[in-house]
Scaffold this motif. Structure first.
Motif, PDB file in Angstrom:
ATOM      1  N   ILE A   8       1.048  -1.121   0.231  1.00 25.48           N
ATOM      2  CA  ILE A   8       0.043  -0.173  -0.073  1.00 25.48           C
ATOM      3  C   ILE A   8       0.457   1.520  -0.414  1.00 25.48           C
ATOM      4  O   ILE A   8       1.825   1.273   0.671  1.00 25.48           O
ATOM      5  N   ILE A   9       0.695   2.164  -1.126  1.00 28.21           N
ATOM      6  CA  ILE A   9       1.485   3.728  -1.122  1.00 28.21           C
ATOM      7  C   ILE A   9       0.152   4.573  -0.561  1.00 28.21           C
ATOM      8  O   ILE A   9      -0.739   4.694  -1.266  1.00 28.21           O
ATOM      9  N   ILE A  16       1.952  14.083  -8.941  1.00 25.17           N
ATOM     10  CA  ILE A  16       2.183  12.246  -8.951  1.00 25.17           C
ATOM     11  C   ILE A  16       1.996  11.445  -9.363  1.00 25.17           C
ATOM     12  O   ILE A  16       0.123  11.560  -9.108  1.00 25.17           O
ATOM     13  N   PRO A  17       1.939  10.133  -9.760  1.00 20.18           N
ATOM     14  CA  PRO A  17       1.268   9.243 -10.198  1.00 20.18           C
ATOM     15  C   PRO A  17      -0.792   9.173  -9.768  1.00 20.18           C
ATOM     16  O   PRO A  17       0.588   8.691  -8.051  1.00 20.18           O
ATOM     17  N   ALA A  18      -0.817   9.031  -9.604  1.00 19.21           N
ATOM     18  CA  ALA A  18      -1.829   8.181  -9.080  1.00 19.21           C
ATOM     19  C   ALA A  18      -1.822   6.824  -9.092  1.00 19.21           C
ATOM     20  O   ALA A  18      -3.110   6.222  -8.272  1.00 19.21           O
ATOM     21  N   GLU A  19      -1.443   6.088 -10.031  1.00 18.67           N
ATOM     22  CA  GLU A  19      -1.823   4.337 -10.297  1.00 18.67           C
ATOM     23  C   GLU A  19      -0.362   4.576 -10.309  1.00 18.67           C
ATOM     24  O   GLU A  19       0.932   5.154 -10.948  1.00 18.67           O
ATOM     25  N   ILE A  20       0.411   3.232  -9.389  1.00 17.70           N
ATOM     26  CA  ILE A  20       1.365   2.706  -9.811  1.00 17.70           C
ATOM     27  C   ILE A  20       1.269   1.326 -10.319  1.00 17.70           C
ATOM     28  O   ILE A  20       0.703   0.419  -9.403  1.00 17.70           O
ATOM     29  N   GLU A  21       2.105   0.566 -10.907  1.00 17.32           N
ATOM     30  CA  GLU A  21       1.766  -0.342 -11.241  1.00 17.32           C
ATOM     31  C   GLU A  21       2.290  -1.760  -9.825  1.00 17.32           C
ATOM     32  O   GLU A  21       3.608  -1.328  -9.147  1.00 17.32           O
ATOM     33  N   GLY A  22       1.698  -2.355  -9.684  1.00 14.02           N
ATOM     34  CA  GLY A  22       1.721  -3.400  -8.368  1.00 14.02           C
ATOM     35  C   GLY A  22       1.978  -2.953  -7.383  1.00 14.02           C
ATOM     36  O   GLY A  22       2.253  -2.993  -6.326  1.00 14.02           O
ATOM     37  N   VAL A  64      10.000   6.095  -3.311  1.00 11.36           N
ATOM     38  CA  VAL A  64       8.197   5.243  -3.733  1.00 11.36           C
ATOM     39  C   VAL A  64       8.910   3.602  -4.535  1.00 11.36           C
ATOM     40  O   VAL A  64       8.835   3.089  -4.084  1.00 11.36           O
ATOM     41  N   ASP A  65       9.928   3.967  -5.273  1.00 10.94           N
ATOM     42  CA  ASP A  65      10.944   2.839  -5.966  1.00 10.94           C
ATOM     43  C   ASP A  65      11.817   1.976  -5.416  1.00 10.94           C
ATOM     44  O   ASP A  65      11.050   1.301  -5.607  1.00 10.94           O
ATOM     45  N   ARG A  66      11.691   2.105  -4.433  1.00  9.95           N
ATOM     46  CA  ARG A  66      13.019   1.574  -3.343  1.00  9.95           C
ATOM     47  C   ARG A  66      11.844   0.563  -2.517  1.00  9.95           C
ATOM     48  O   ARG A  66      12.083  -0.324  -2.154  1.00  9.95           O
ATOM     49  N   VAL A  67      10.625   0.948  -2.084  1.00 12.91           N
ATOM     50  CA  VAL A  67       9.174   0.577  -1.257  1.00 12.91           C
ATOM     51  C   VAL A  67       9.486  -0.499  -2.110  1.00 12.91           C
ATOM     52  O   VAL A  67       8.794  -2.088  -1.735  1.00 12.91           O
ATOM     53  N   LEU A  68       9.136  -0.458  -2.816  1.00 13.06           N
ATOM     54  CA  LEU A  68       8.050  -1.079  -4.393  1.00 13.06           C
ATOM     55  C   LEU A  68       9.447  -2.220  -4.507  1.00 13.06           C
ATOM     56  O   LEU A  68       8.558  -3.416  -4.570  1.00 13.06           O
ATOM     57  N   GLN A  69      10.668  -1.675  -4.693  1.00 13.62           N
ATOM     58  CA  GLN A  69      12.035  -2.494  -4.572  1.00 13.62           C
ATOM     59  C   GLN A  69      11.320  -3.711  -3.880  1.00 13.62           C
ATOM     60  O   GLN A  69      11.776  -5.193  -3.531  1.00 13.62           O
ATOM     61  N   GLU A  70      11.343  -3.440  -2.408  1.00 16.90           N
ATOM     62  CA  GLU A  70      11.422  -4.236  -1.300  1.00 16.90           C
ATOM     63  C   GLU A  70       9.979  -5.116  -1.051  1.00 16.90           C
ATOM     64  O   GLU A  70       9.921  -5.750  -0.552  1.00 16.90           O
TER      65      GLU A  70
END
Length: 301
Positions: free
Chosen positions: A96-97, A206-212, A184-190
Motif C-alpha cells: 500500500i502506498i 505524482i502518479p495516482a496509479e502505480i503498477e504493483g 517510492v521505487d525503493r519501497v516497491l522493489q522491497e
C-alpha cells in the motif's frame, strides 16, 4: 516475501485457536474509523454476550446483530462492511502506498501517523525529509528553491512575478518529487508498504496509479483561516518553539494561497479533499477512502 504490514487476525476468536479479545476488537473497529469510545462500547457488549453464552469465539453475523442493538441498523451495517473490507485489505498481495497531501499546518503528519498505525504500516516518511536530504547534496546556487520553506520558496524567484509564491512552491515541488519517486521505487522493489505525507504531493504531479501497488491519495485542507492558524499555535507548543508560531502566522496568506492551489488541483484531478477541522473525523474519512479503494481494486482485479 518480506511482510509488508504488521497484520493481526480479526479478533473474534477461532482464528488459529486464538480467543476473542475485546481490546483487539476495539482496535480493529477504531482502524475502520469508529471513534474510540464507541468502539469500546461495542467491544464490551460483545465480550458480555460471549460470557453469557459461554463461548470463546464470535461470528461476524453475531457481531452485526450486537452492533444493530447498540447503534442501529444503518451504522451497524456500515461498520461491519468496513470490518470485512479491513480483513480483505490484509489479504491483498500488494504493498500500500498512501499519499497524504495538503498545505502547511493542515495536520498531515498527525493523520499520516495515525493511519499508518491503524493499517500496520511501519514506514512513514515526509517530503520535507526528502527535501532536507536533497539540501545536503545540492547547493543553494544550483537548486535555490529547496533551501526555502515551501511558502517562502517564491523568494528564489524574480520579484516582478505576481504569482511568485505559487510558482516558487511549484519549482520546489518539481525538484523534491524527483527524490520522492526514488523513495517510492525503493519501497516497491522491497515489497513494503509506505505512508508518505507532504505539501509536495500535488495532485496531477505524482502518479495516482502505480503498477504493483495499491495507491491511495488524498489532500487535507482547513477551510476556516482561524482554525488553520490555531494548528500553528499547537505545533509551537508541542515542539517547544522549534516550529515558531509567529513565523507561520506572518505567512498565513501565502500558506492559504498554496492551499487554494493544491485544493484546486485536487478537484481537477478527482483526488479527494478531506476537511480537517476535526481530527477524528478526518482520520475516519481517510480510513474510509483506503477501504473503498481496496474494494474497487479487488473488483477490478
Amino acid at each position: 516475501m518480506t511482510e509488508r504490514r504488521h497484520r493481526e487476525p480479526l479478533p473474534l476468536g477461532g482464528d488459529n485457536g486464538l480467543p476473542f479479545s475485546k481490546g483487539l476488537l476495539a482496535r480493529a473497529l477504531i482502524a475502520t474509523g469508529v471513534p474510540s469510545a464507541r468502539a469500546y462500547e461495542l467491544a464490551l457488549t460483545a465480550q458480555a454476550d460471549l460470557a453469557a453464552a459461554g463461548g470463546r469465539s464470535m461470528s461476524m453475523e453475531r457481531l452485526h446483530e450486537l452492533a444493530v442493538g447498540t447503534w442501529g441498523e444503518e451504522e451497524a451495517a456500515a461498520v461491519v462492511r468496513r470490518l470485512r473490507l479491513l480483513r480483505r485489505l490484509d489479504d491483498l498481495d500488494l504493498p500500500i502506498i498512501l499519499l497524504v497531501g495538503g498545505a502547511t499546518g493542515t495536520g498531515k503528519s498527525t493523520v499520516a501517523t495515525e493511519i499508518a498505525y491503524r493499517l500496520g504500516i511501519t514506514r512513514v516518511t515526509s517530503t520535507d525529509f526528502v527535501r532536507q536530504t536533497m539540501r545536503a547534496f545540492f547547493s543553494q546556487d544550483f537548486m535555490p528553491s529547496i533551501h526555502y520553506s515551501s511558502f517562502e520558496a517564491g523568494l528564489a524567484r524574480d520579484e516582478d512575478d505576481p504569482d511568485r509564491v505559487v510558482h516558487g512552491f511549484l519549482d520546489q515541488t518539481r525538484n523534491v518529487l524527483v527524490g520522492v519517486r526514488a523513495a517510492v521505487d525503493r519501497v516497491l522493489q522491497e515489497g513494503w508498504s509506505m505512508v508518505l505525507e507532504g505539501i509536495h504531493l500535488v495532485p496531477g504531479m505524482i502518479p495516482a496509479e502505480i503498477e504493483g501497488a495499491l495507491v491511495v491519495q488524498f489532500v487535507l485542507a482547513i477551510d476556516d483561516v482561524e482554525a488553520h492558524a490555531s494548528h500553528f499555535w499547537l505545533r509551537d507548543t508541542t515542539t517547544g518553539g522549534v516550529r515558531a508560531f509567529d513565523r507561520y502566522l506572518d505567512s498565513i496568506g501565502d500558506i492559504r494561497a498554496i492551499q487554494d492551489y493544491i485544493v484546486g488541483r485536487a478537484e481537477k484531478a478527482g483526488v479527494p479533499v478531506i476537511e480537517n477541522s476535526n481530527i477524528e473525523a478526518a482520520i475516519g474519512g481517510a480510513m474510509e477512502l483506503v477501504l473503498e479503494r481496496a474494494e474497487r481494486f479487488e473488483k477490478v482485479g
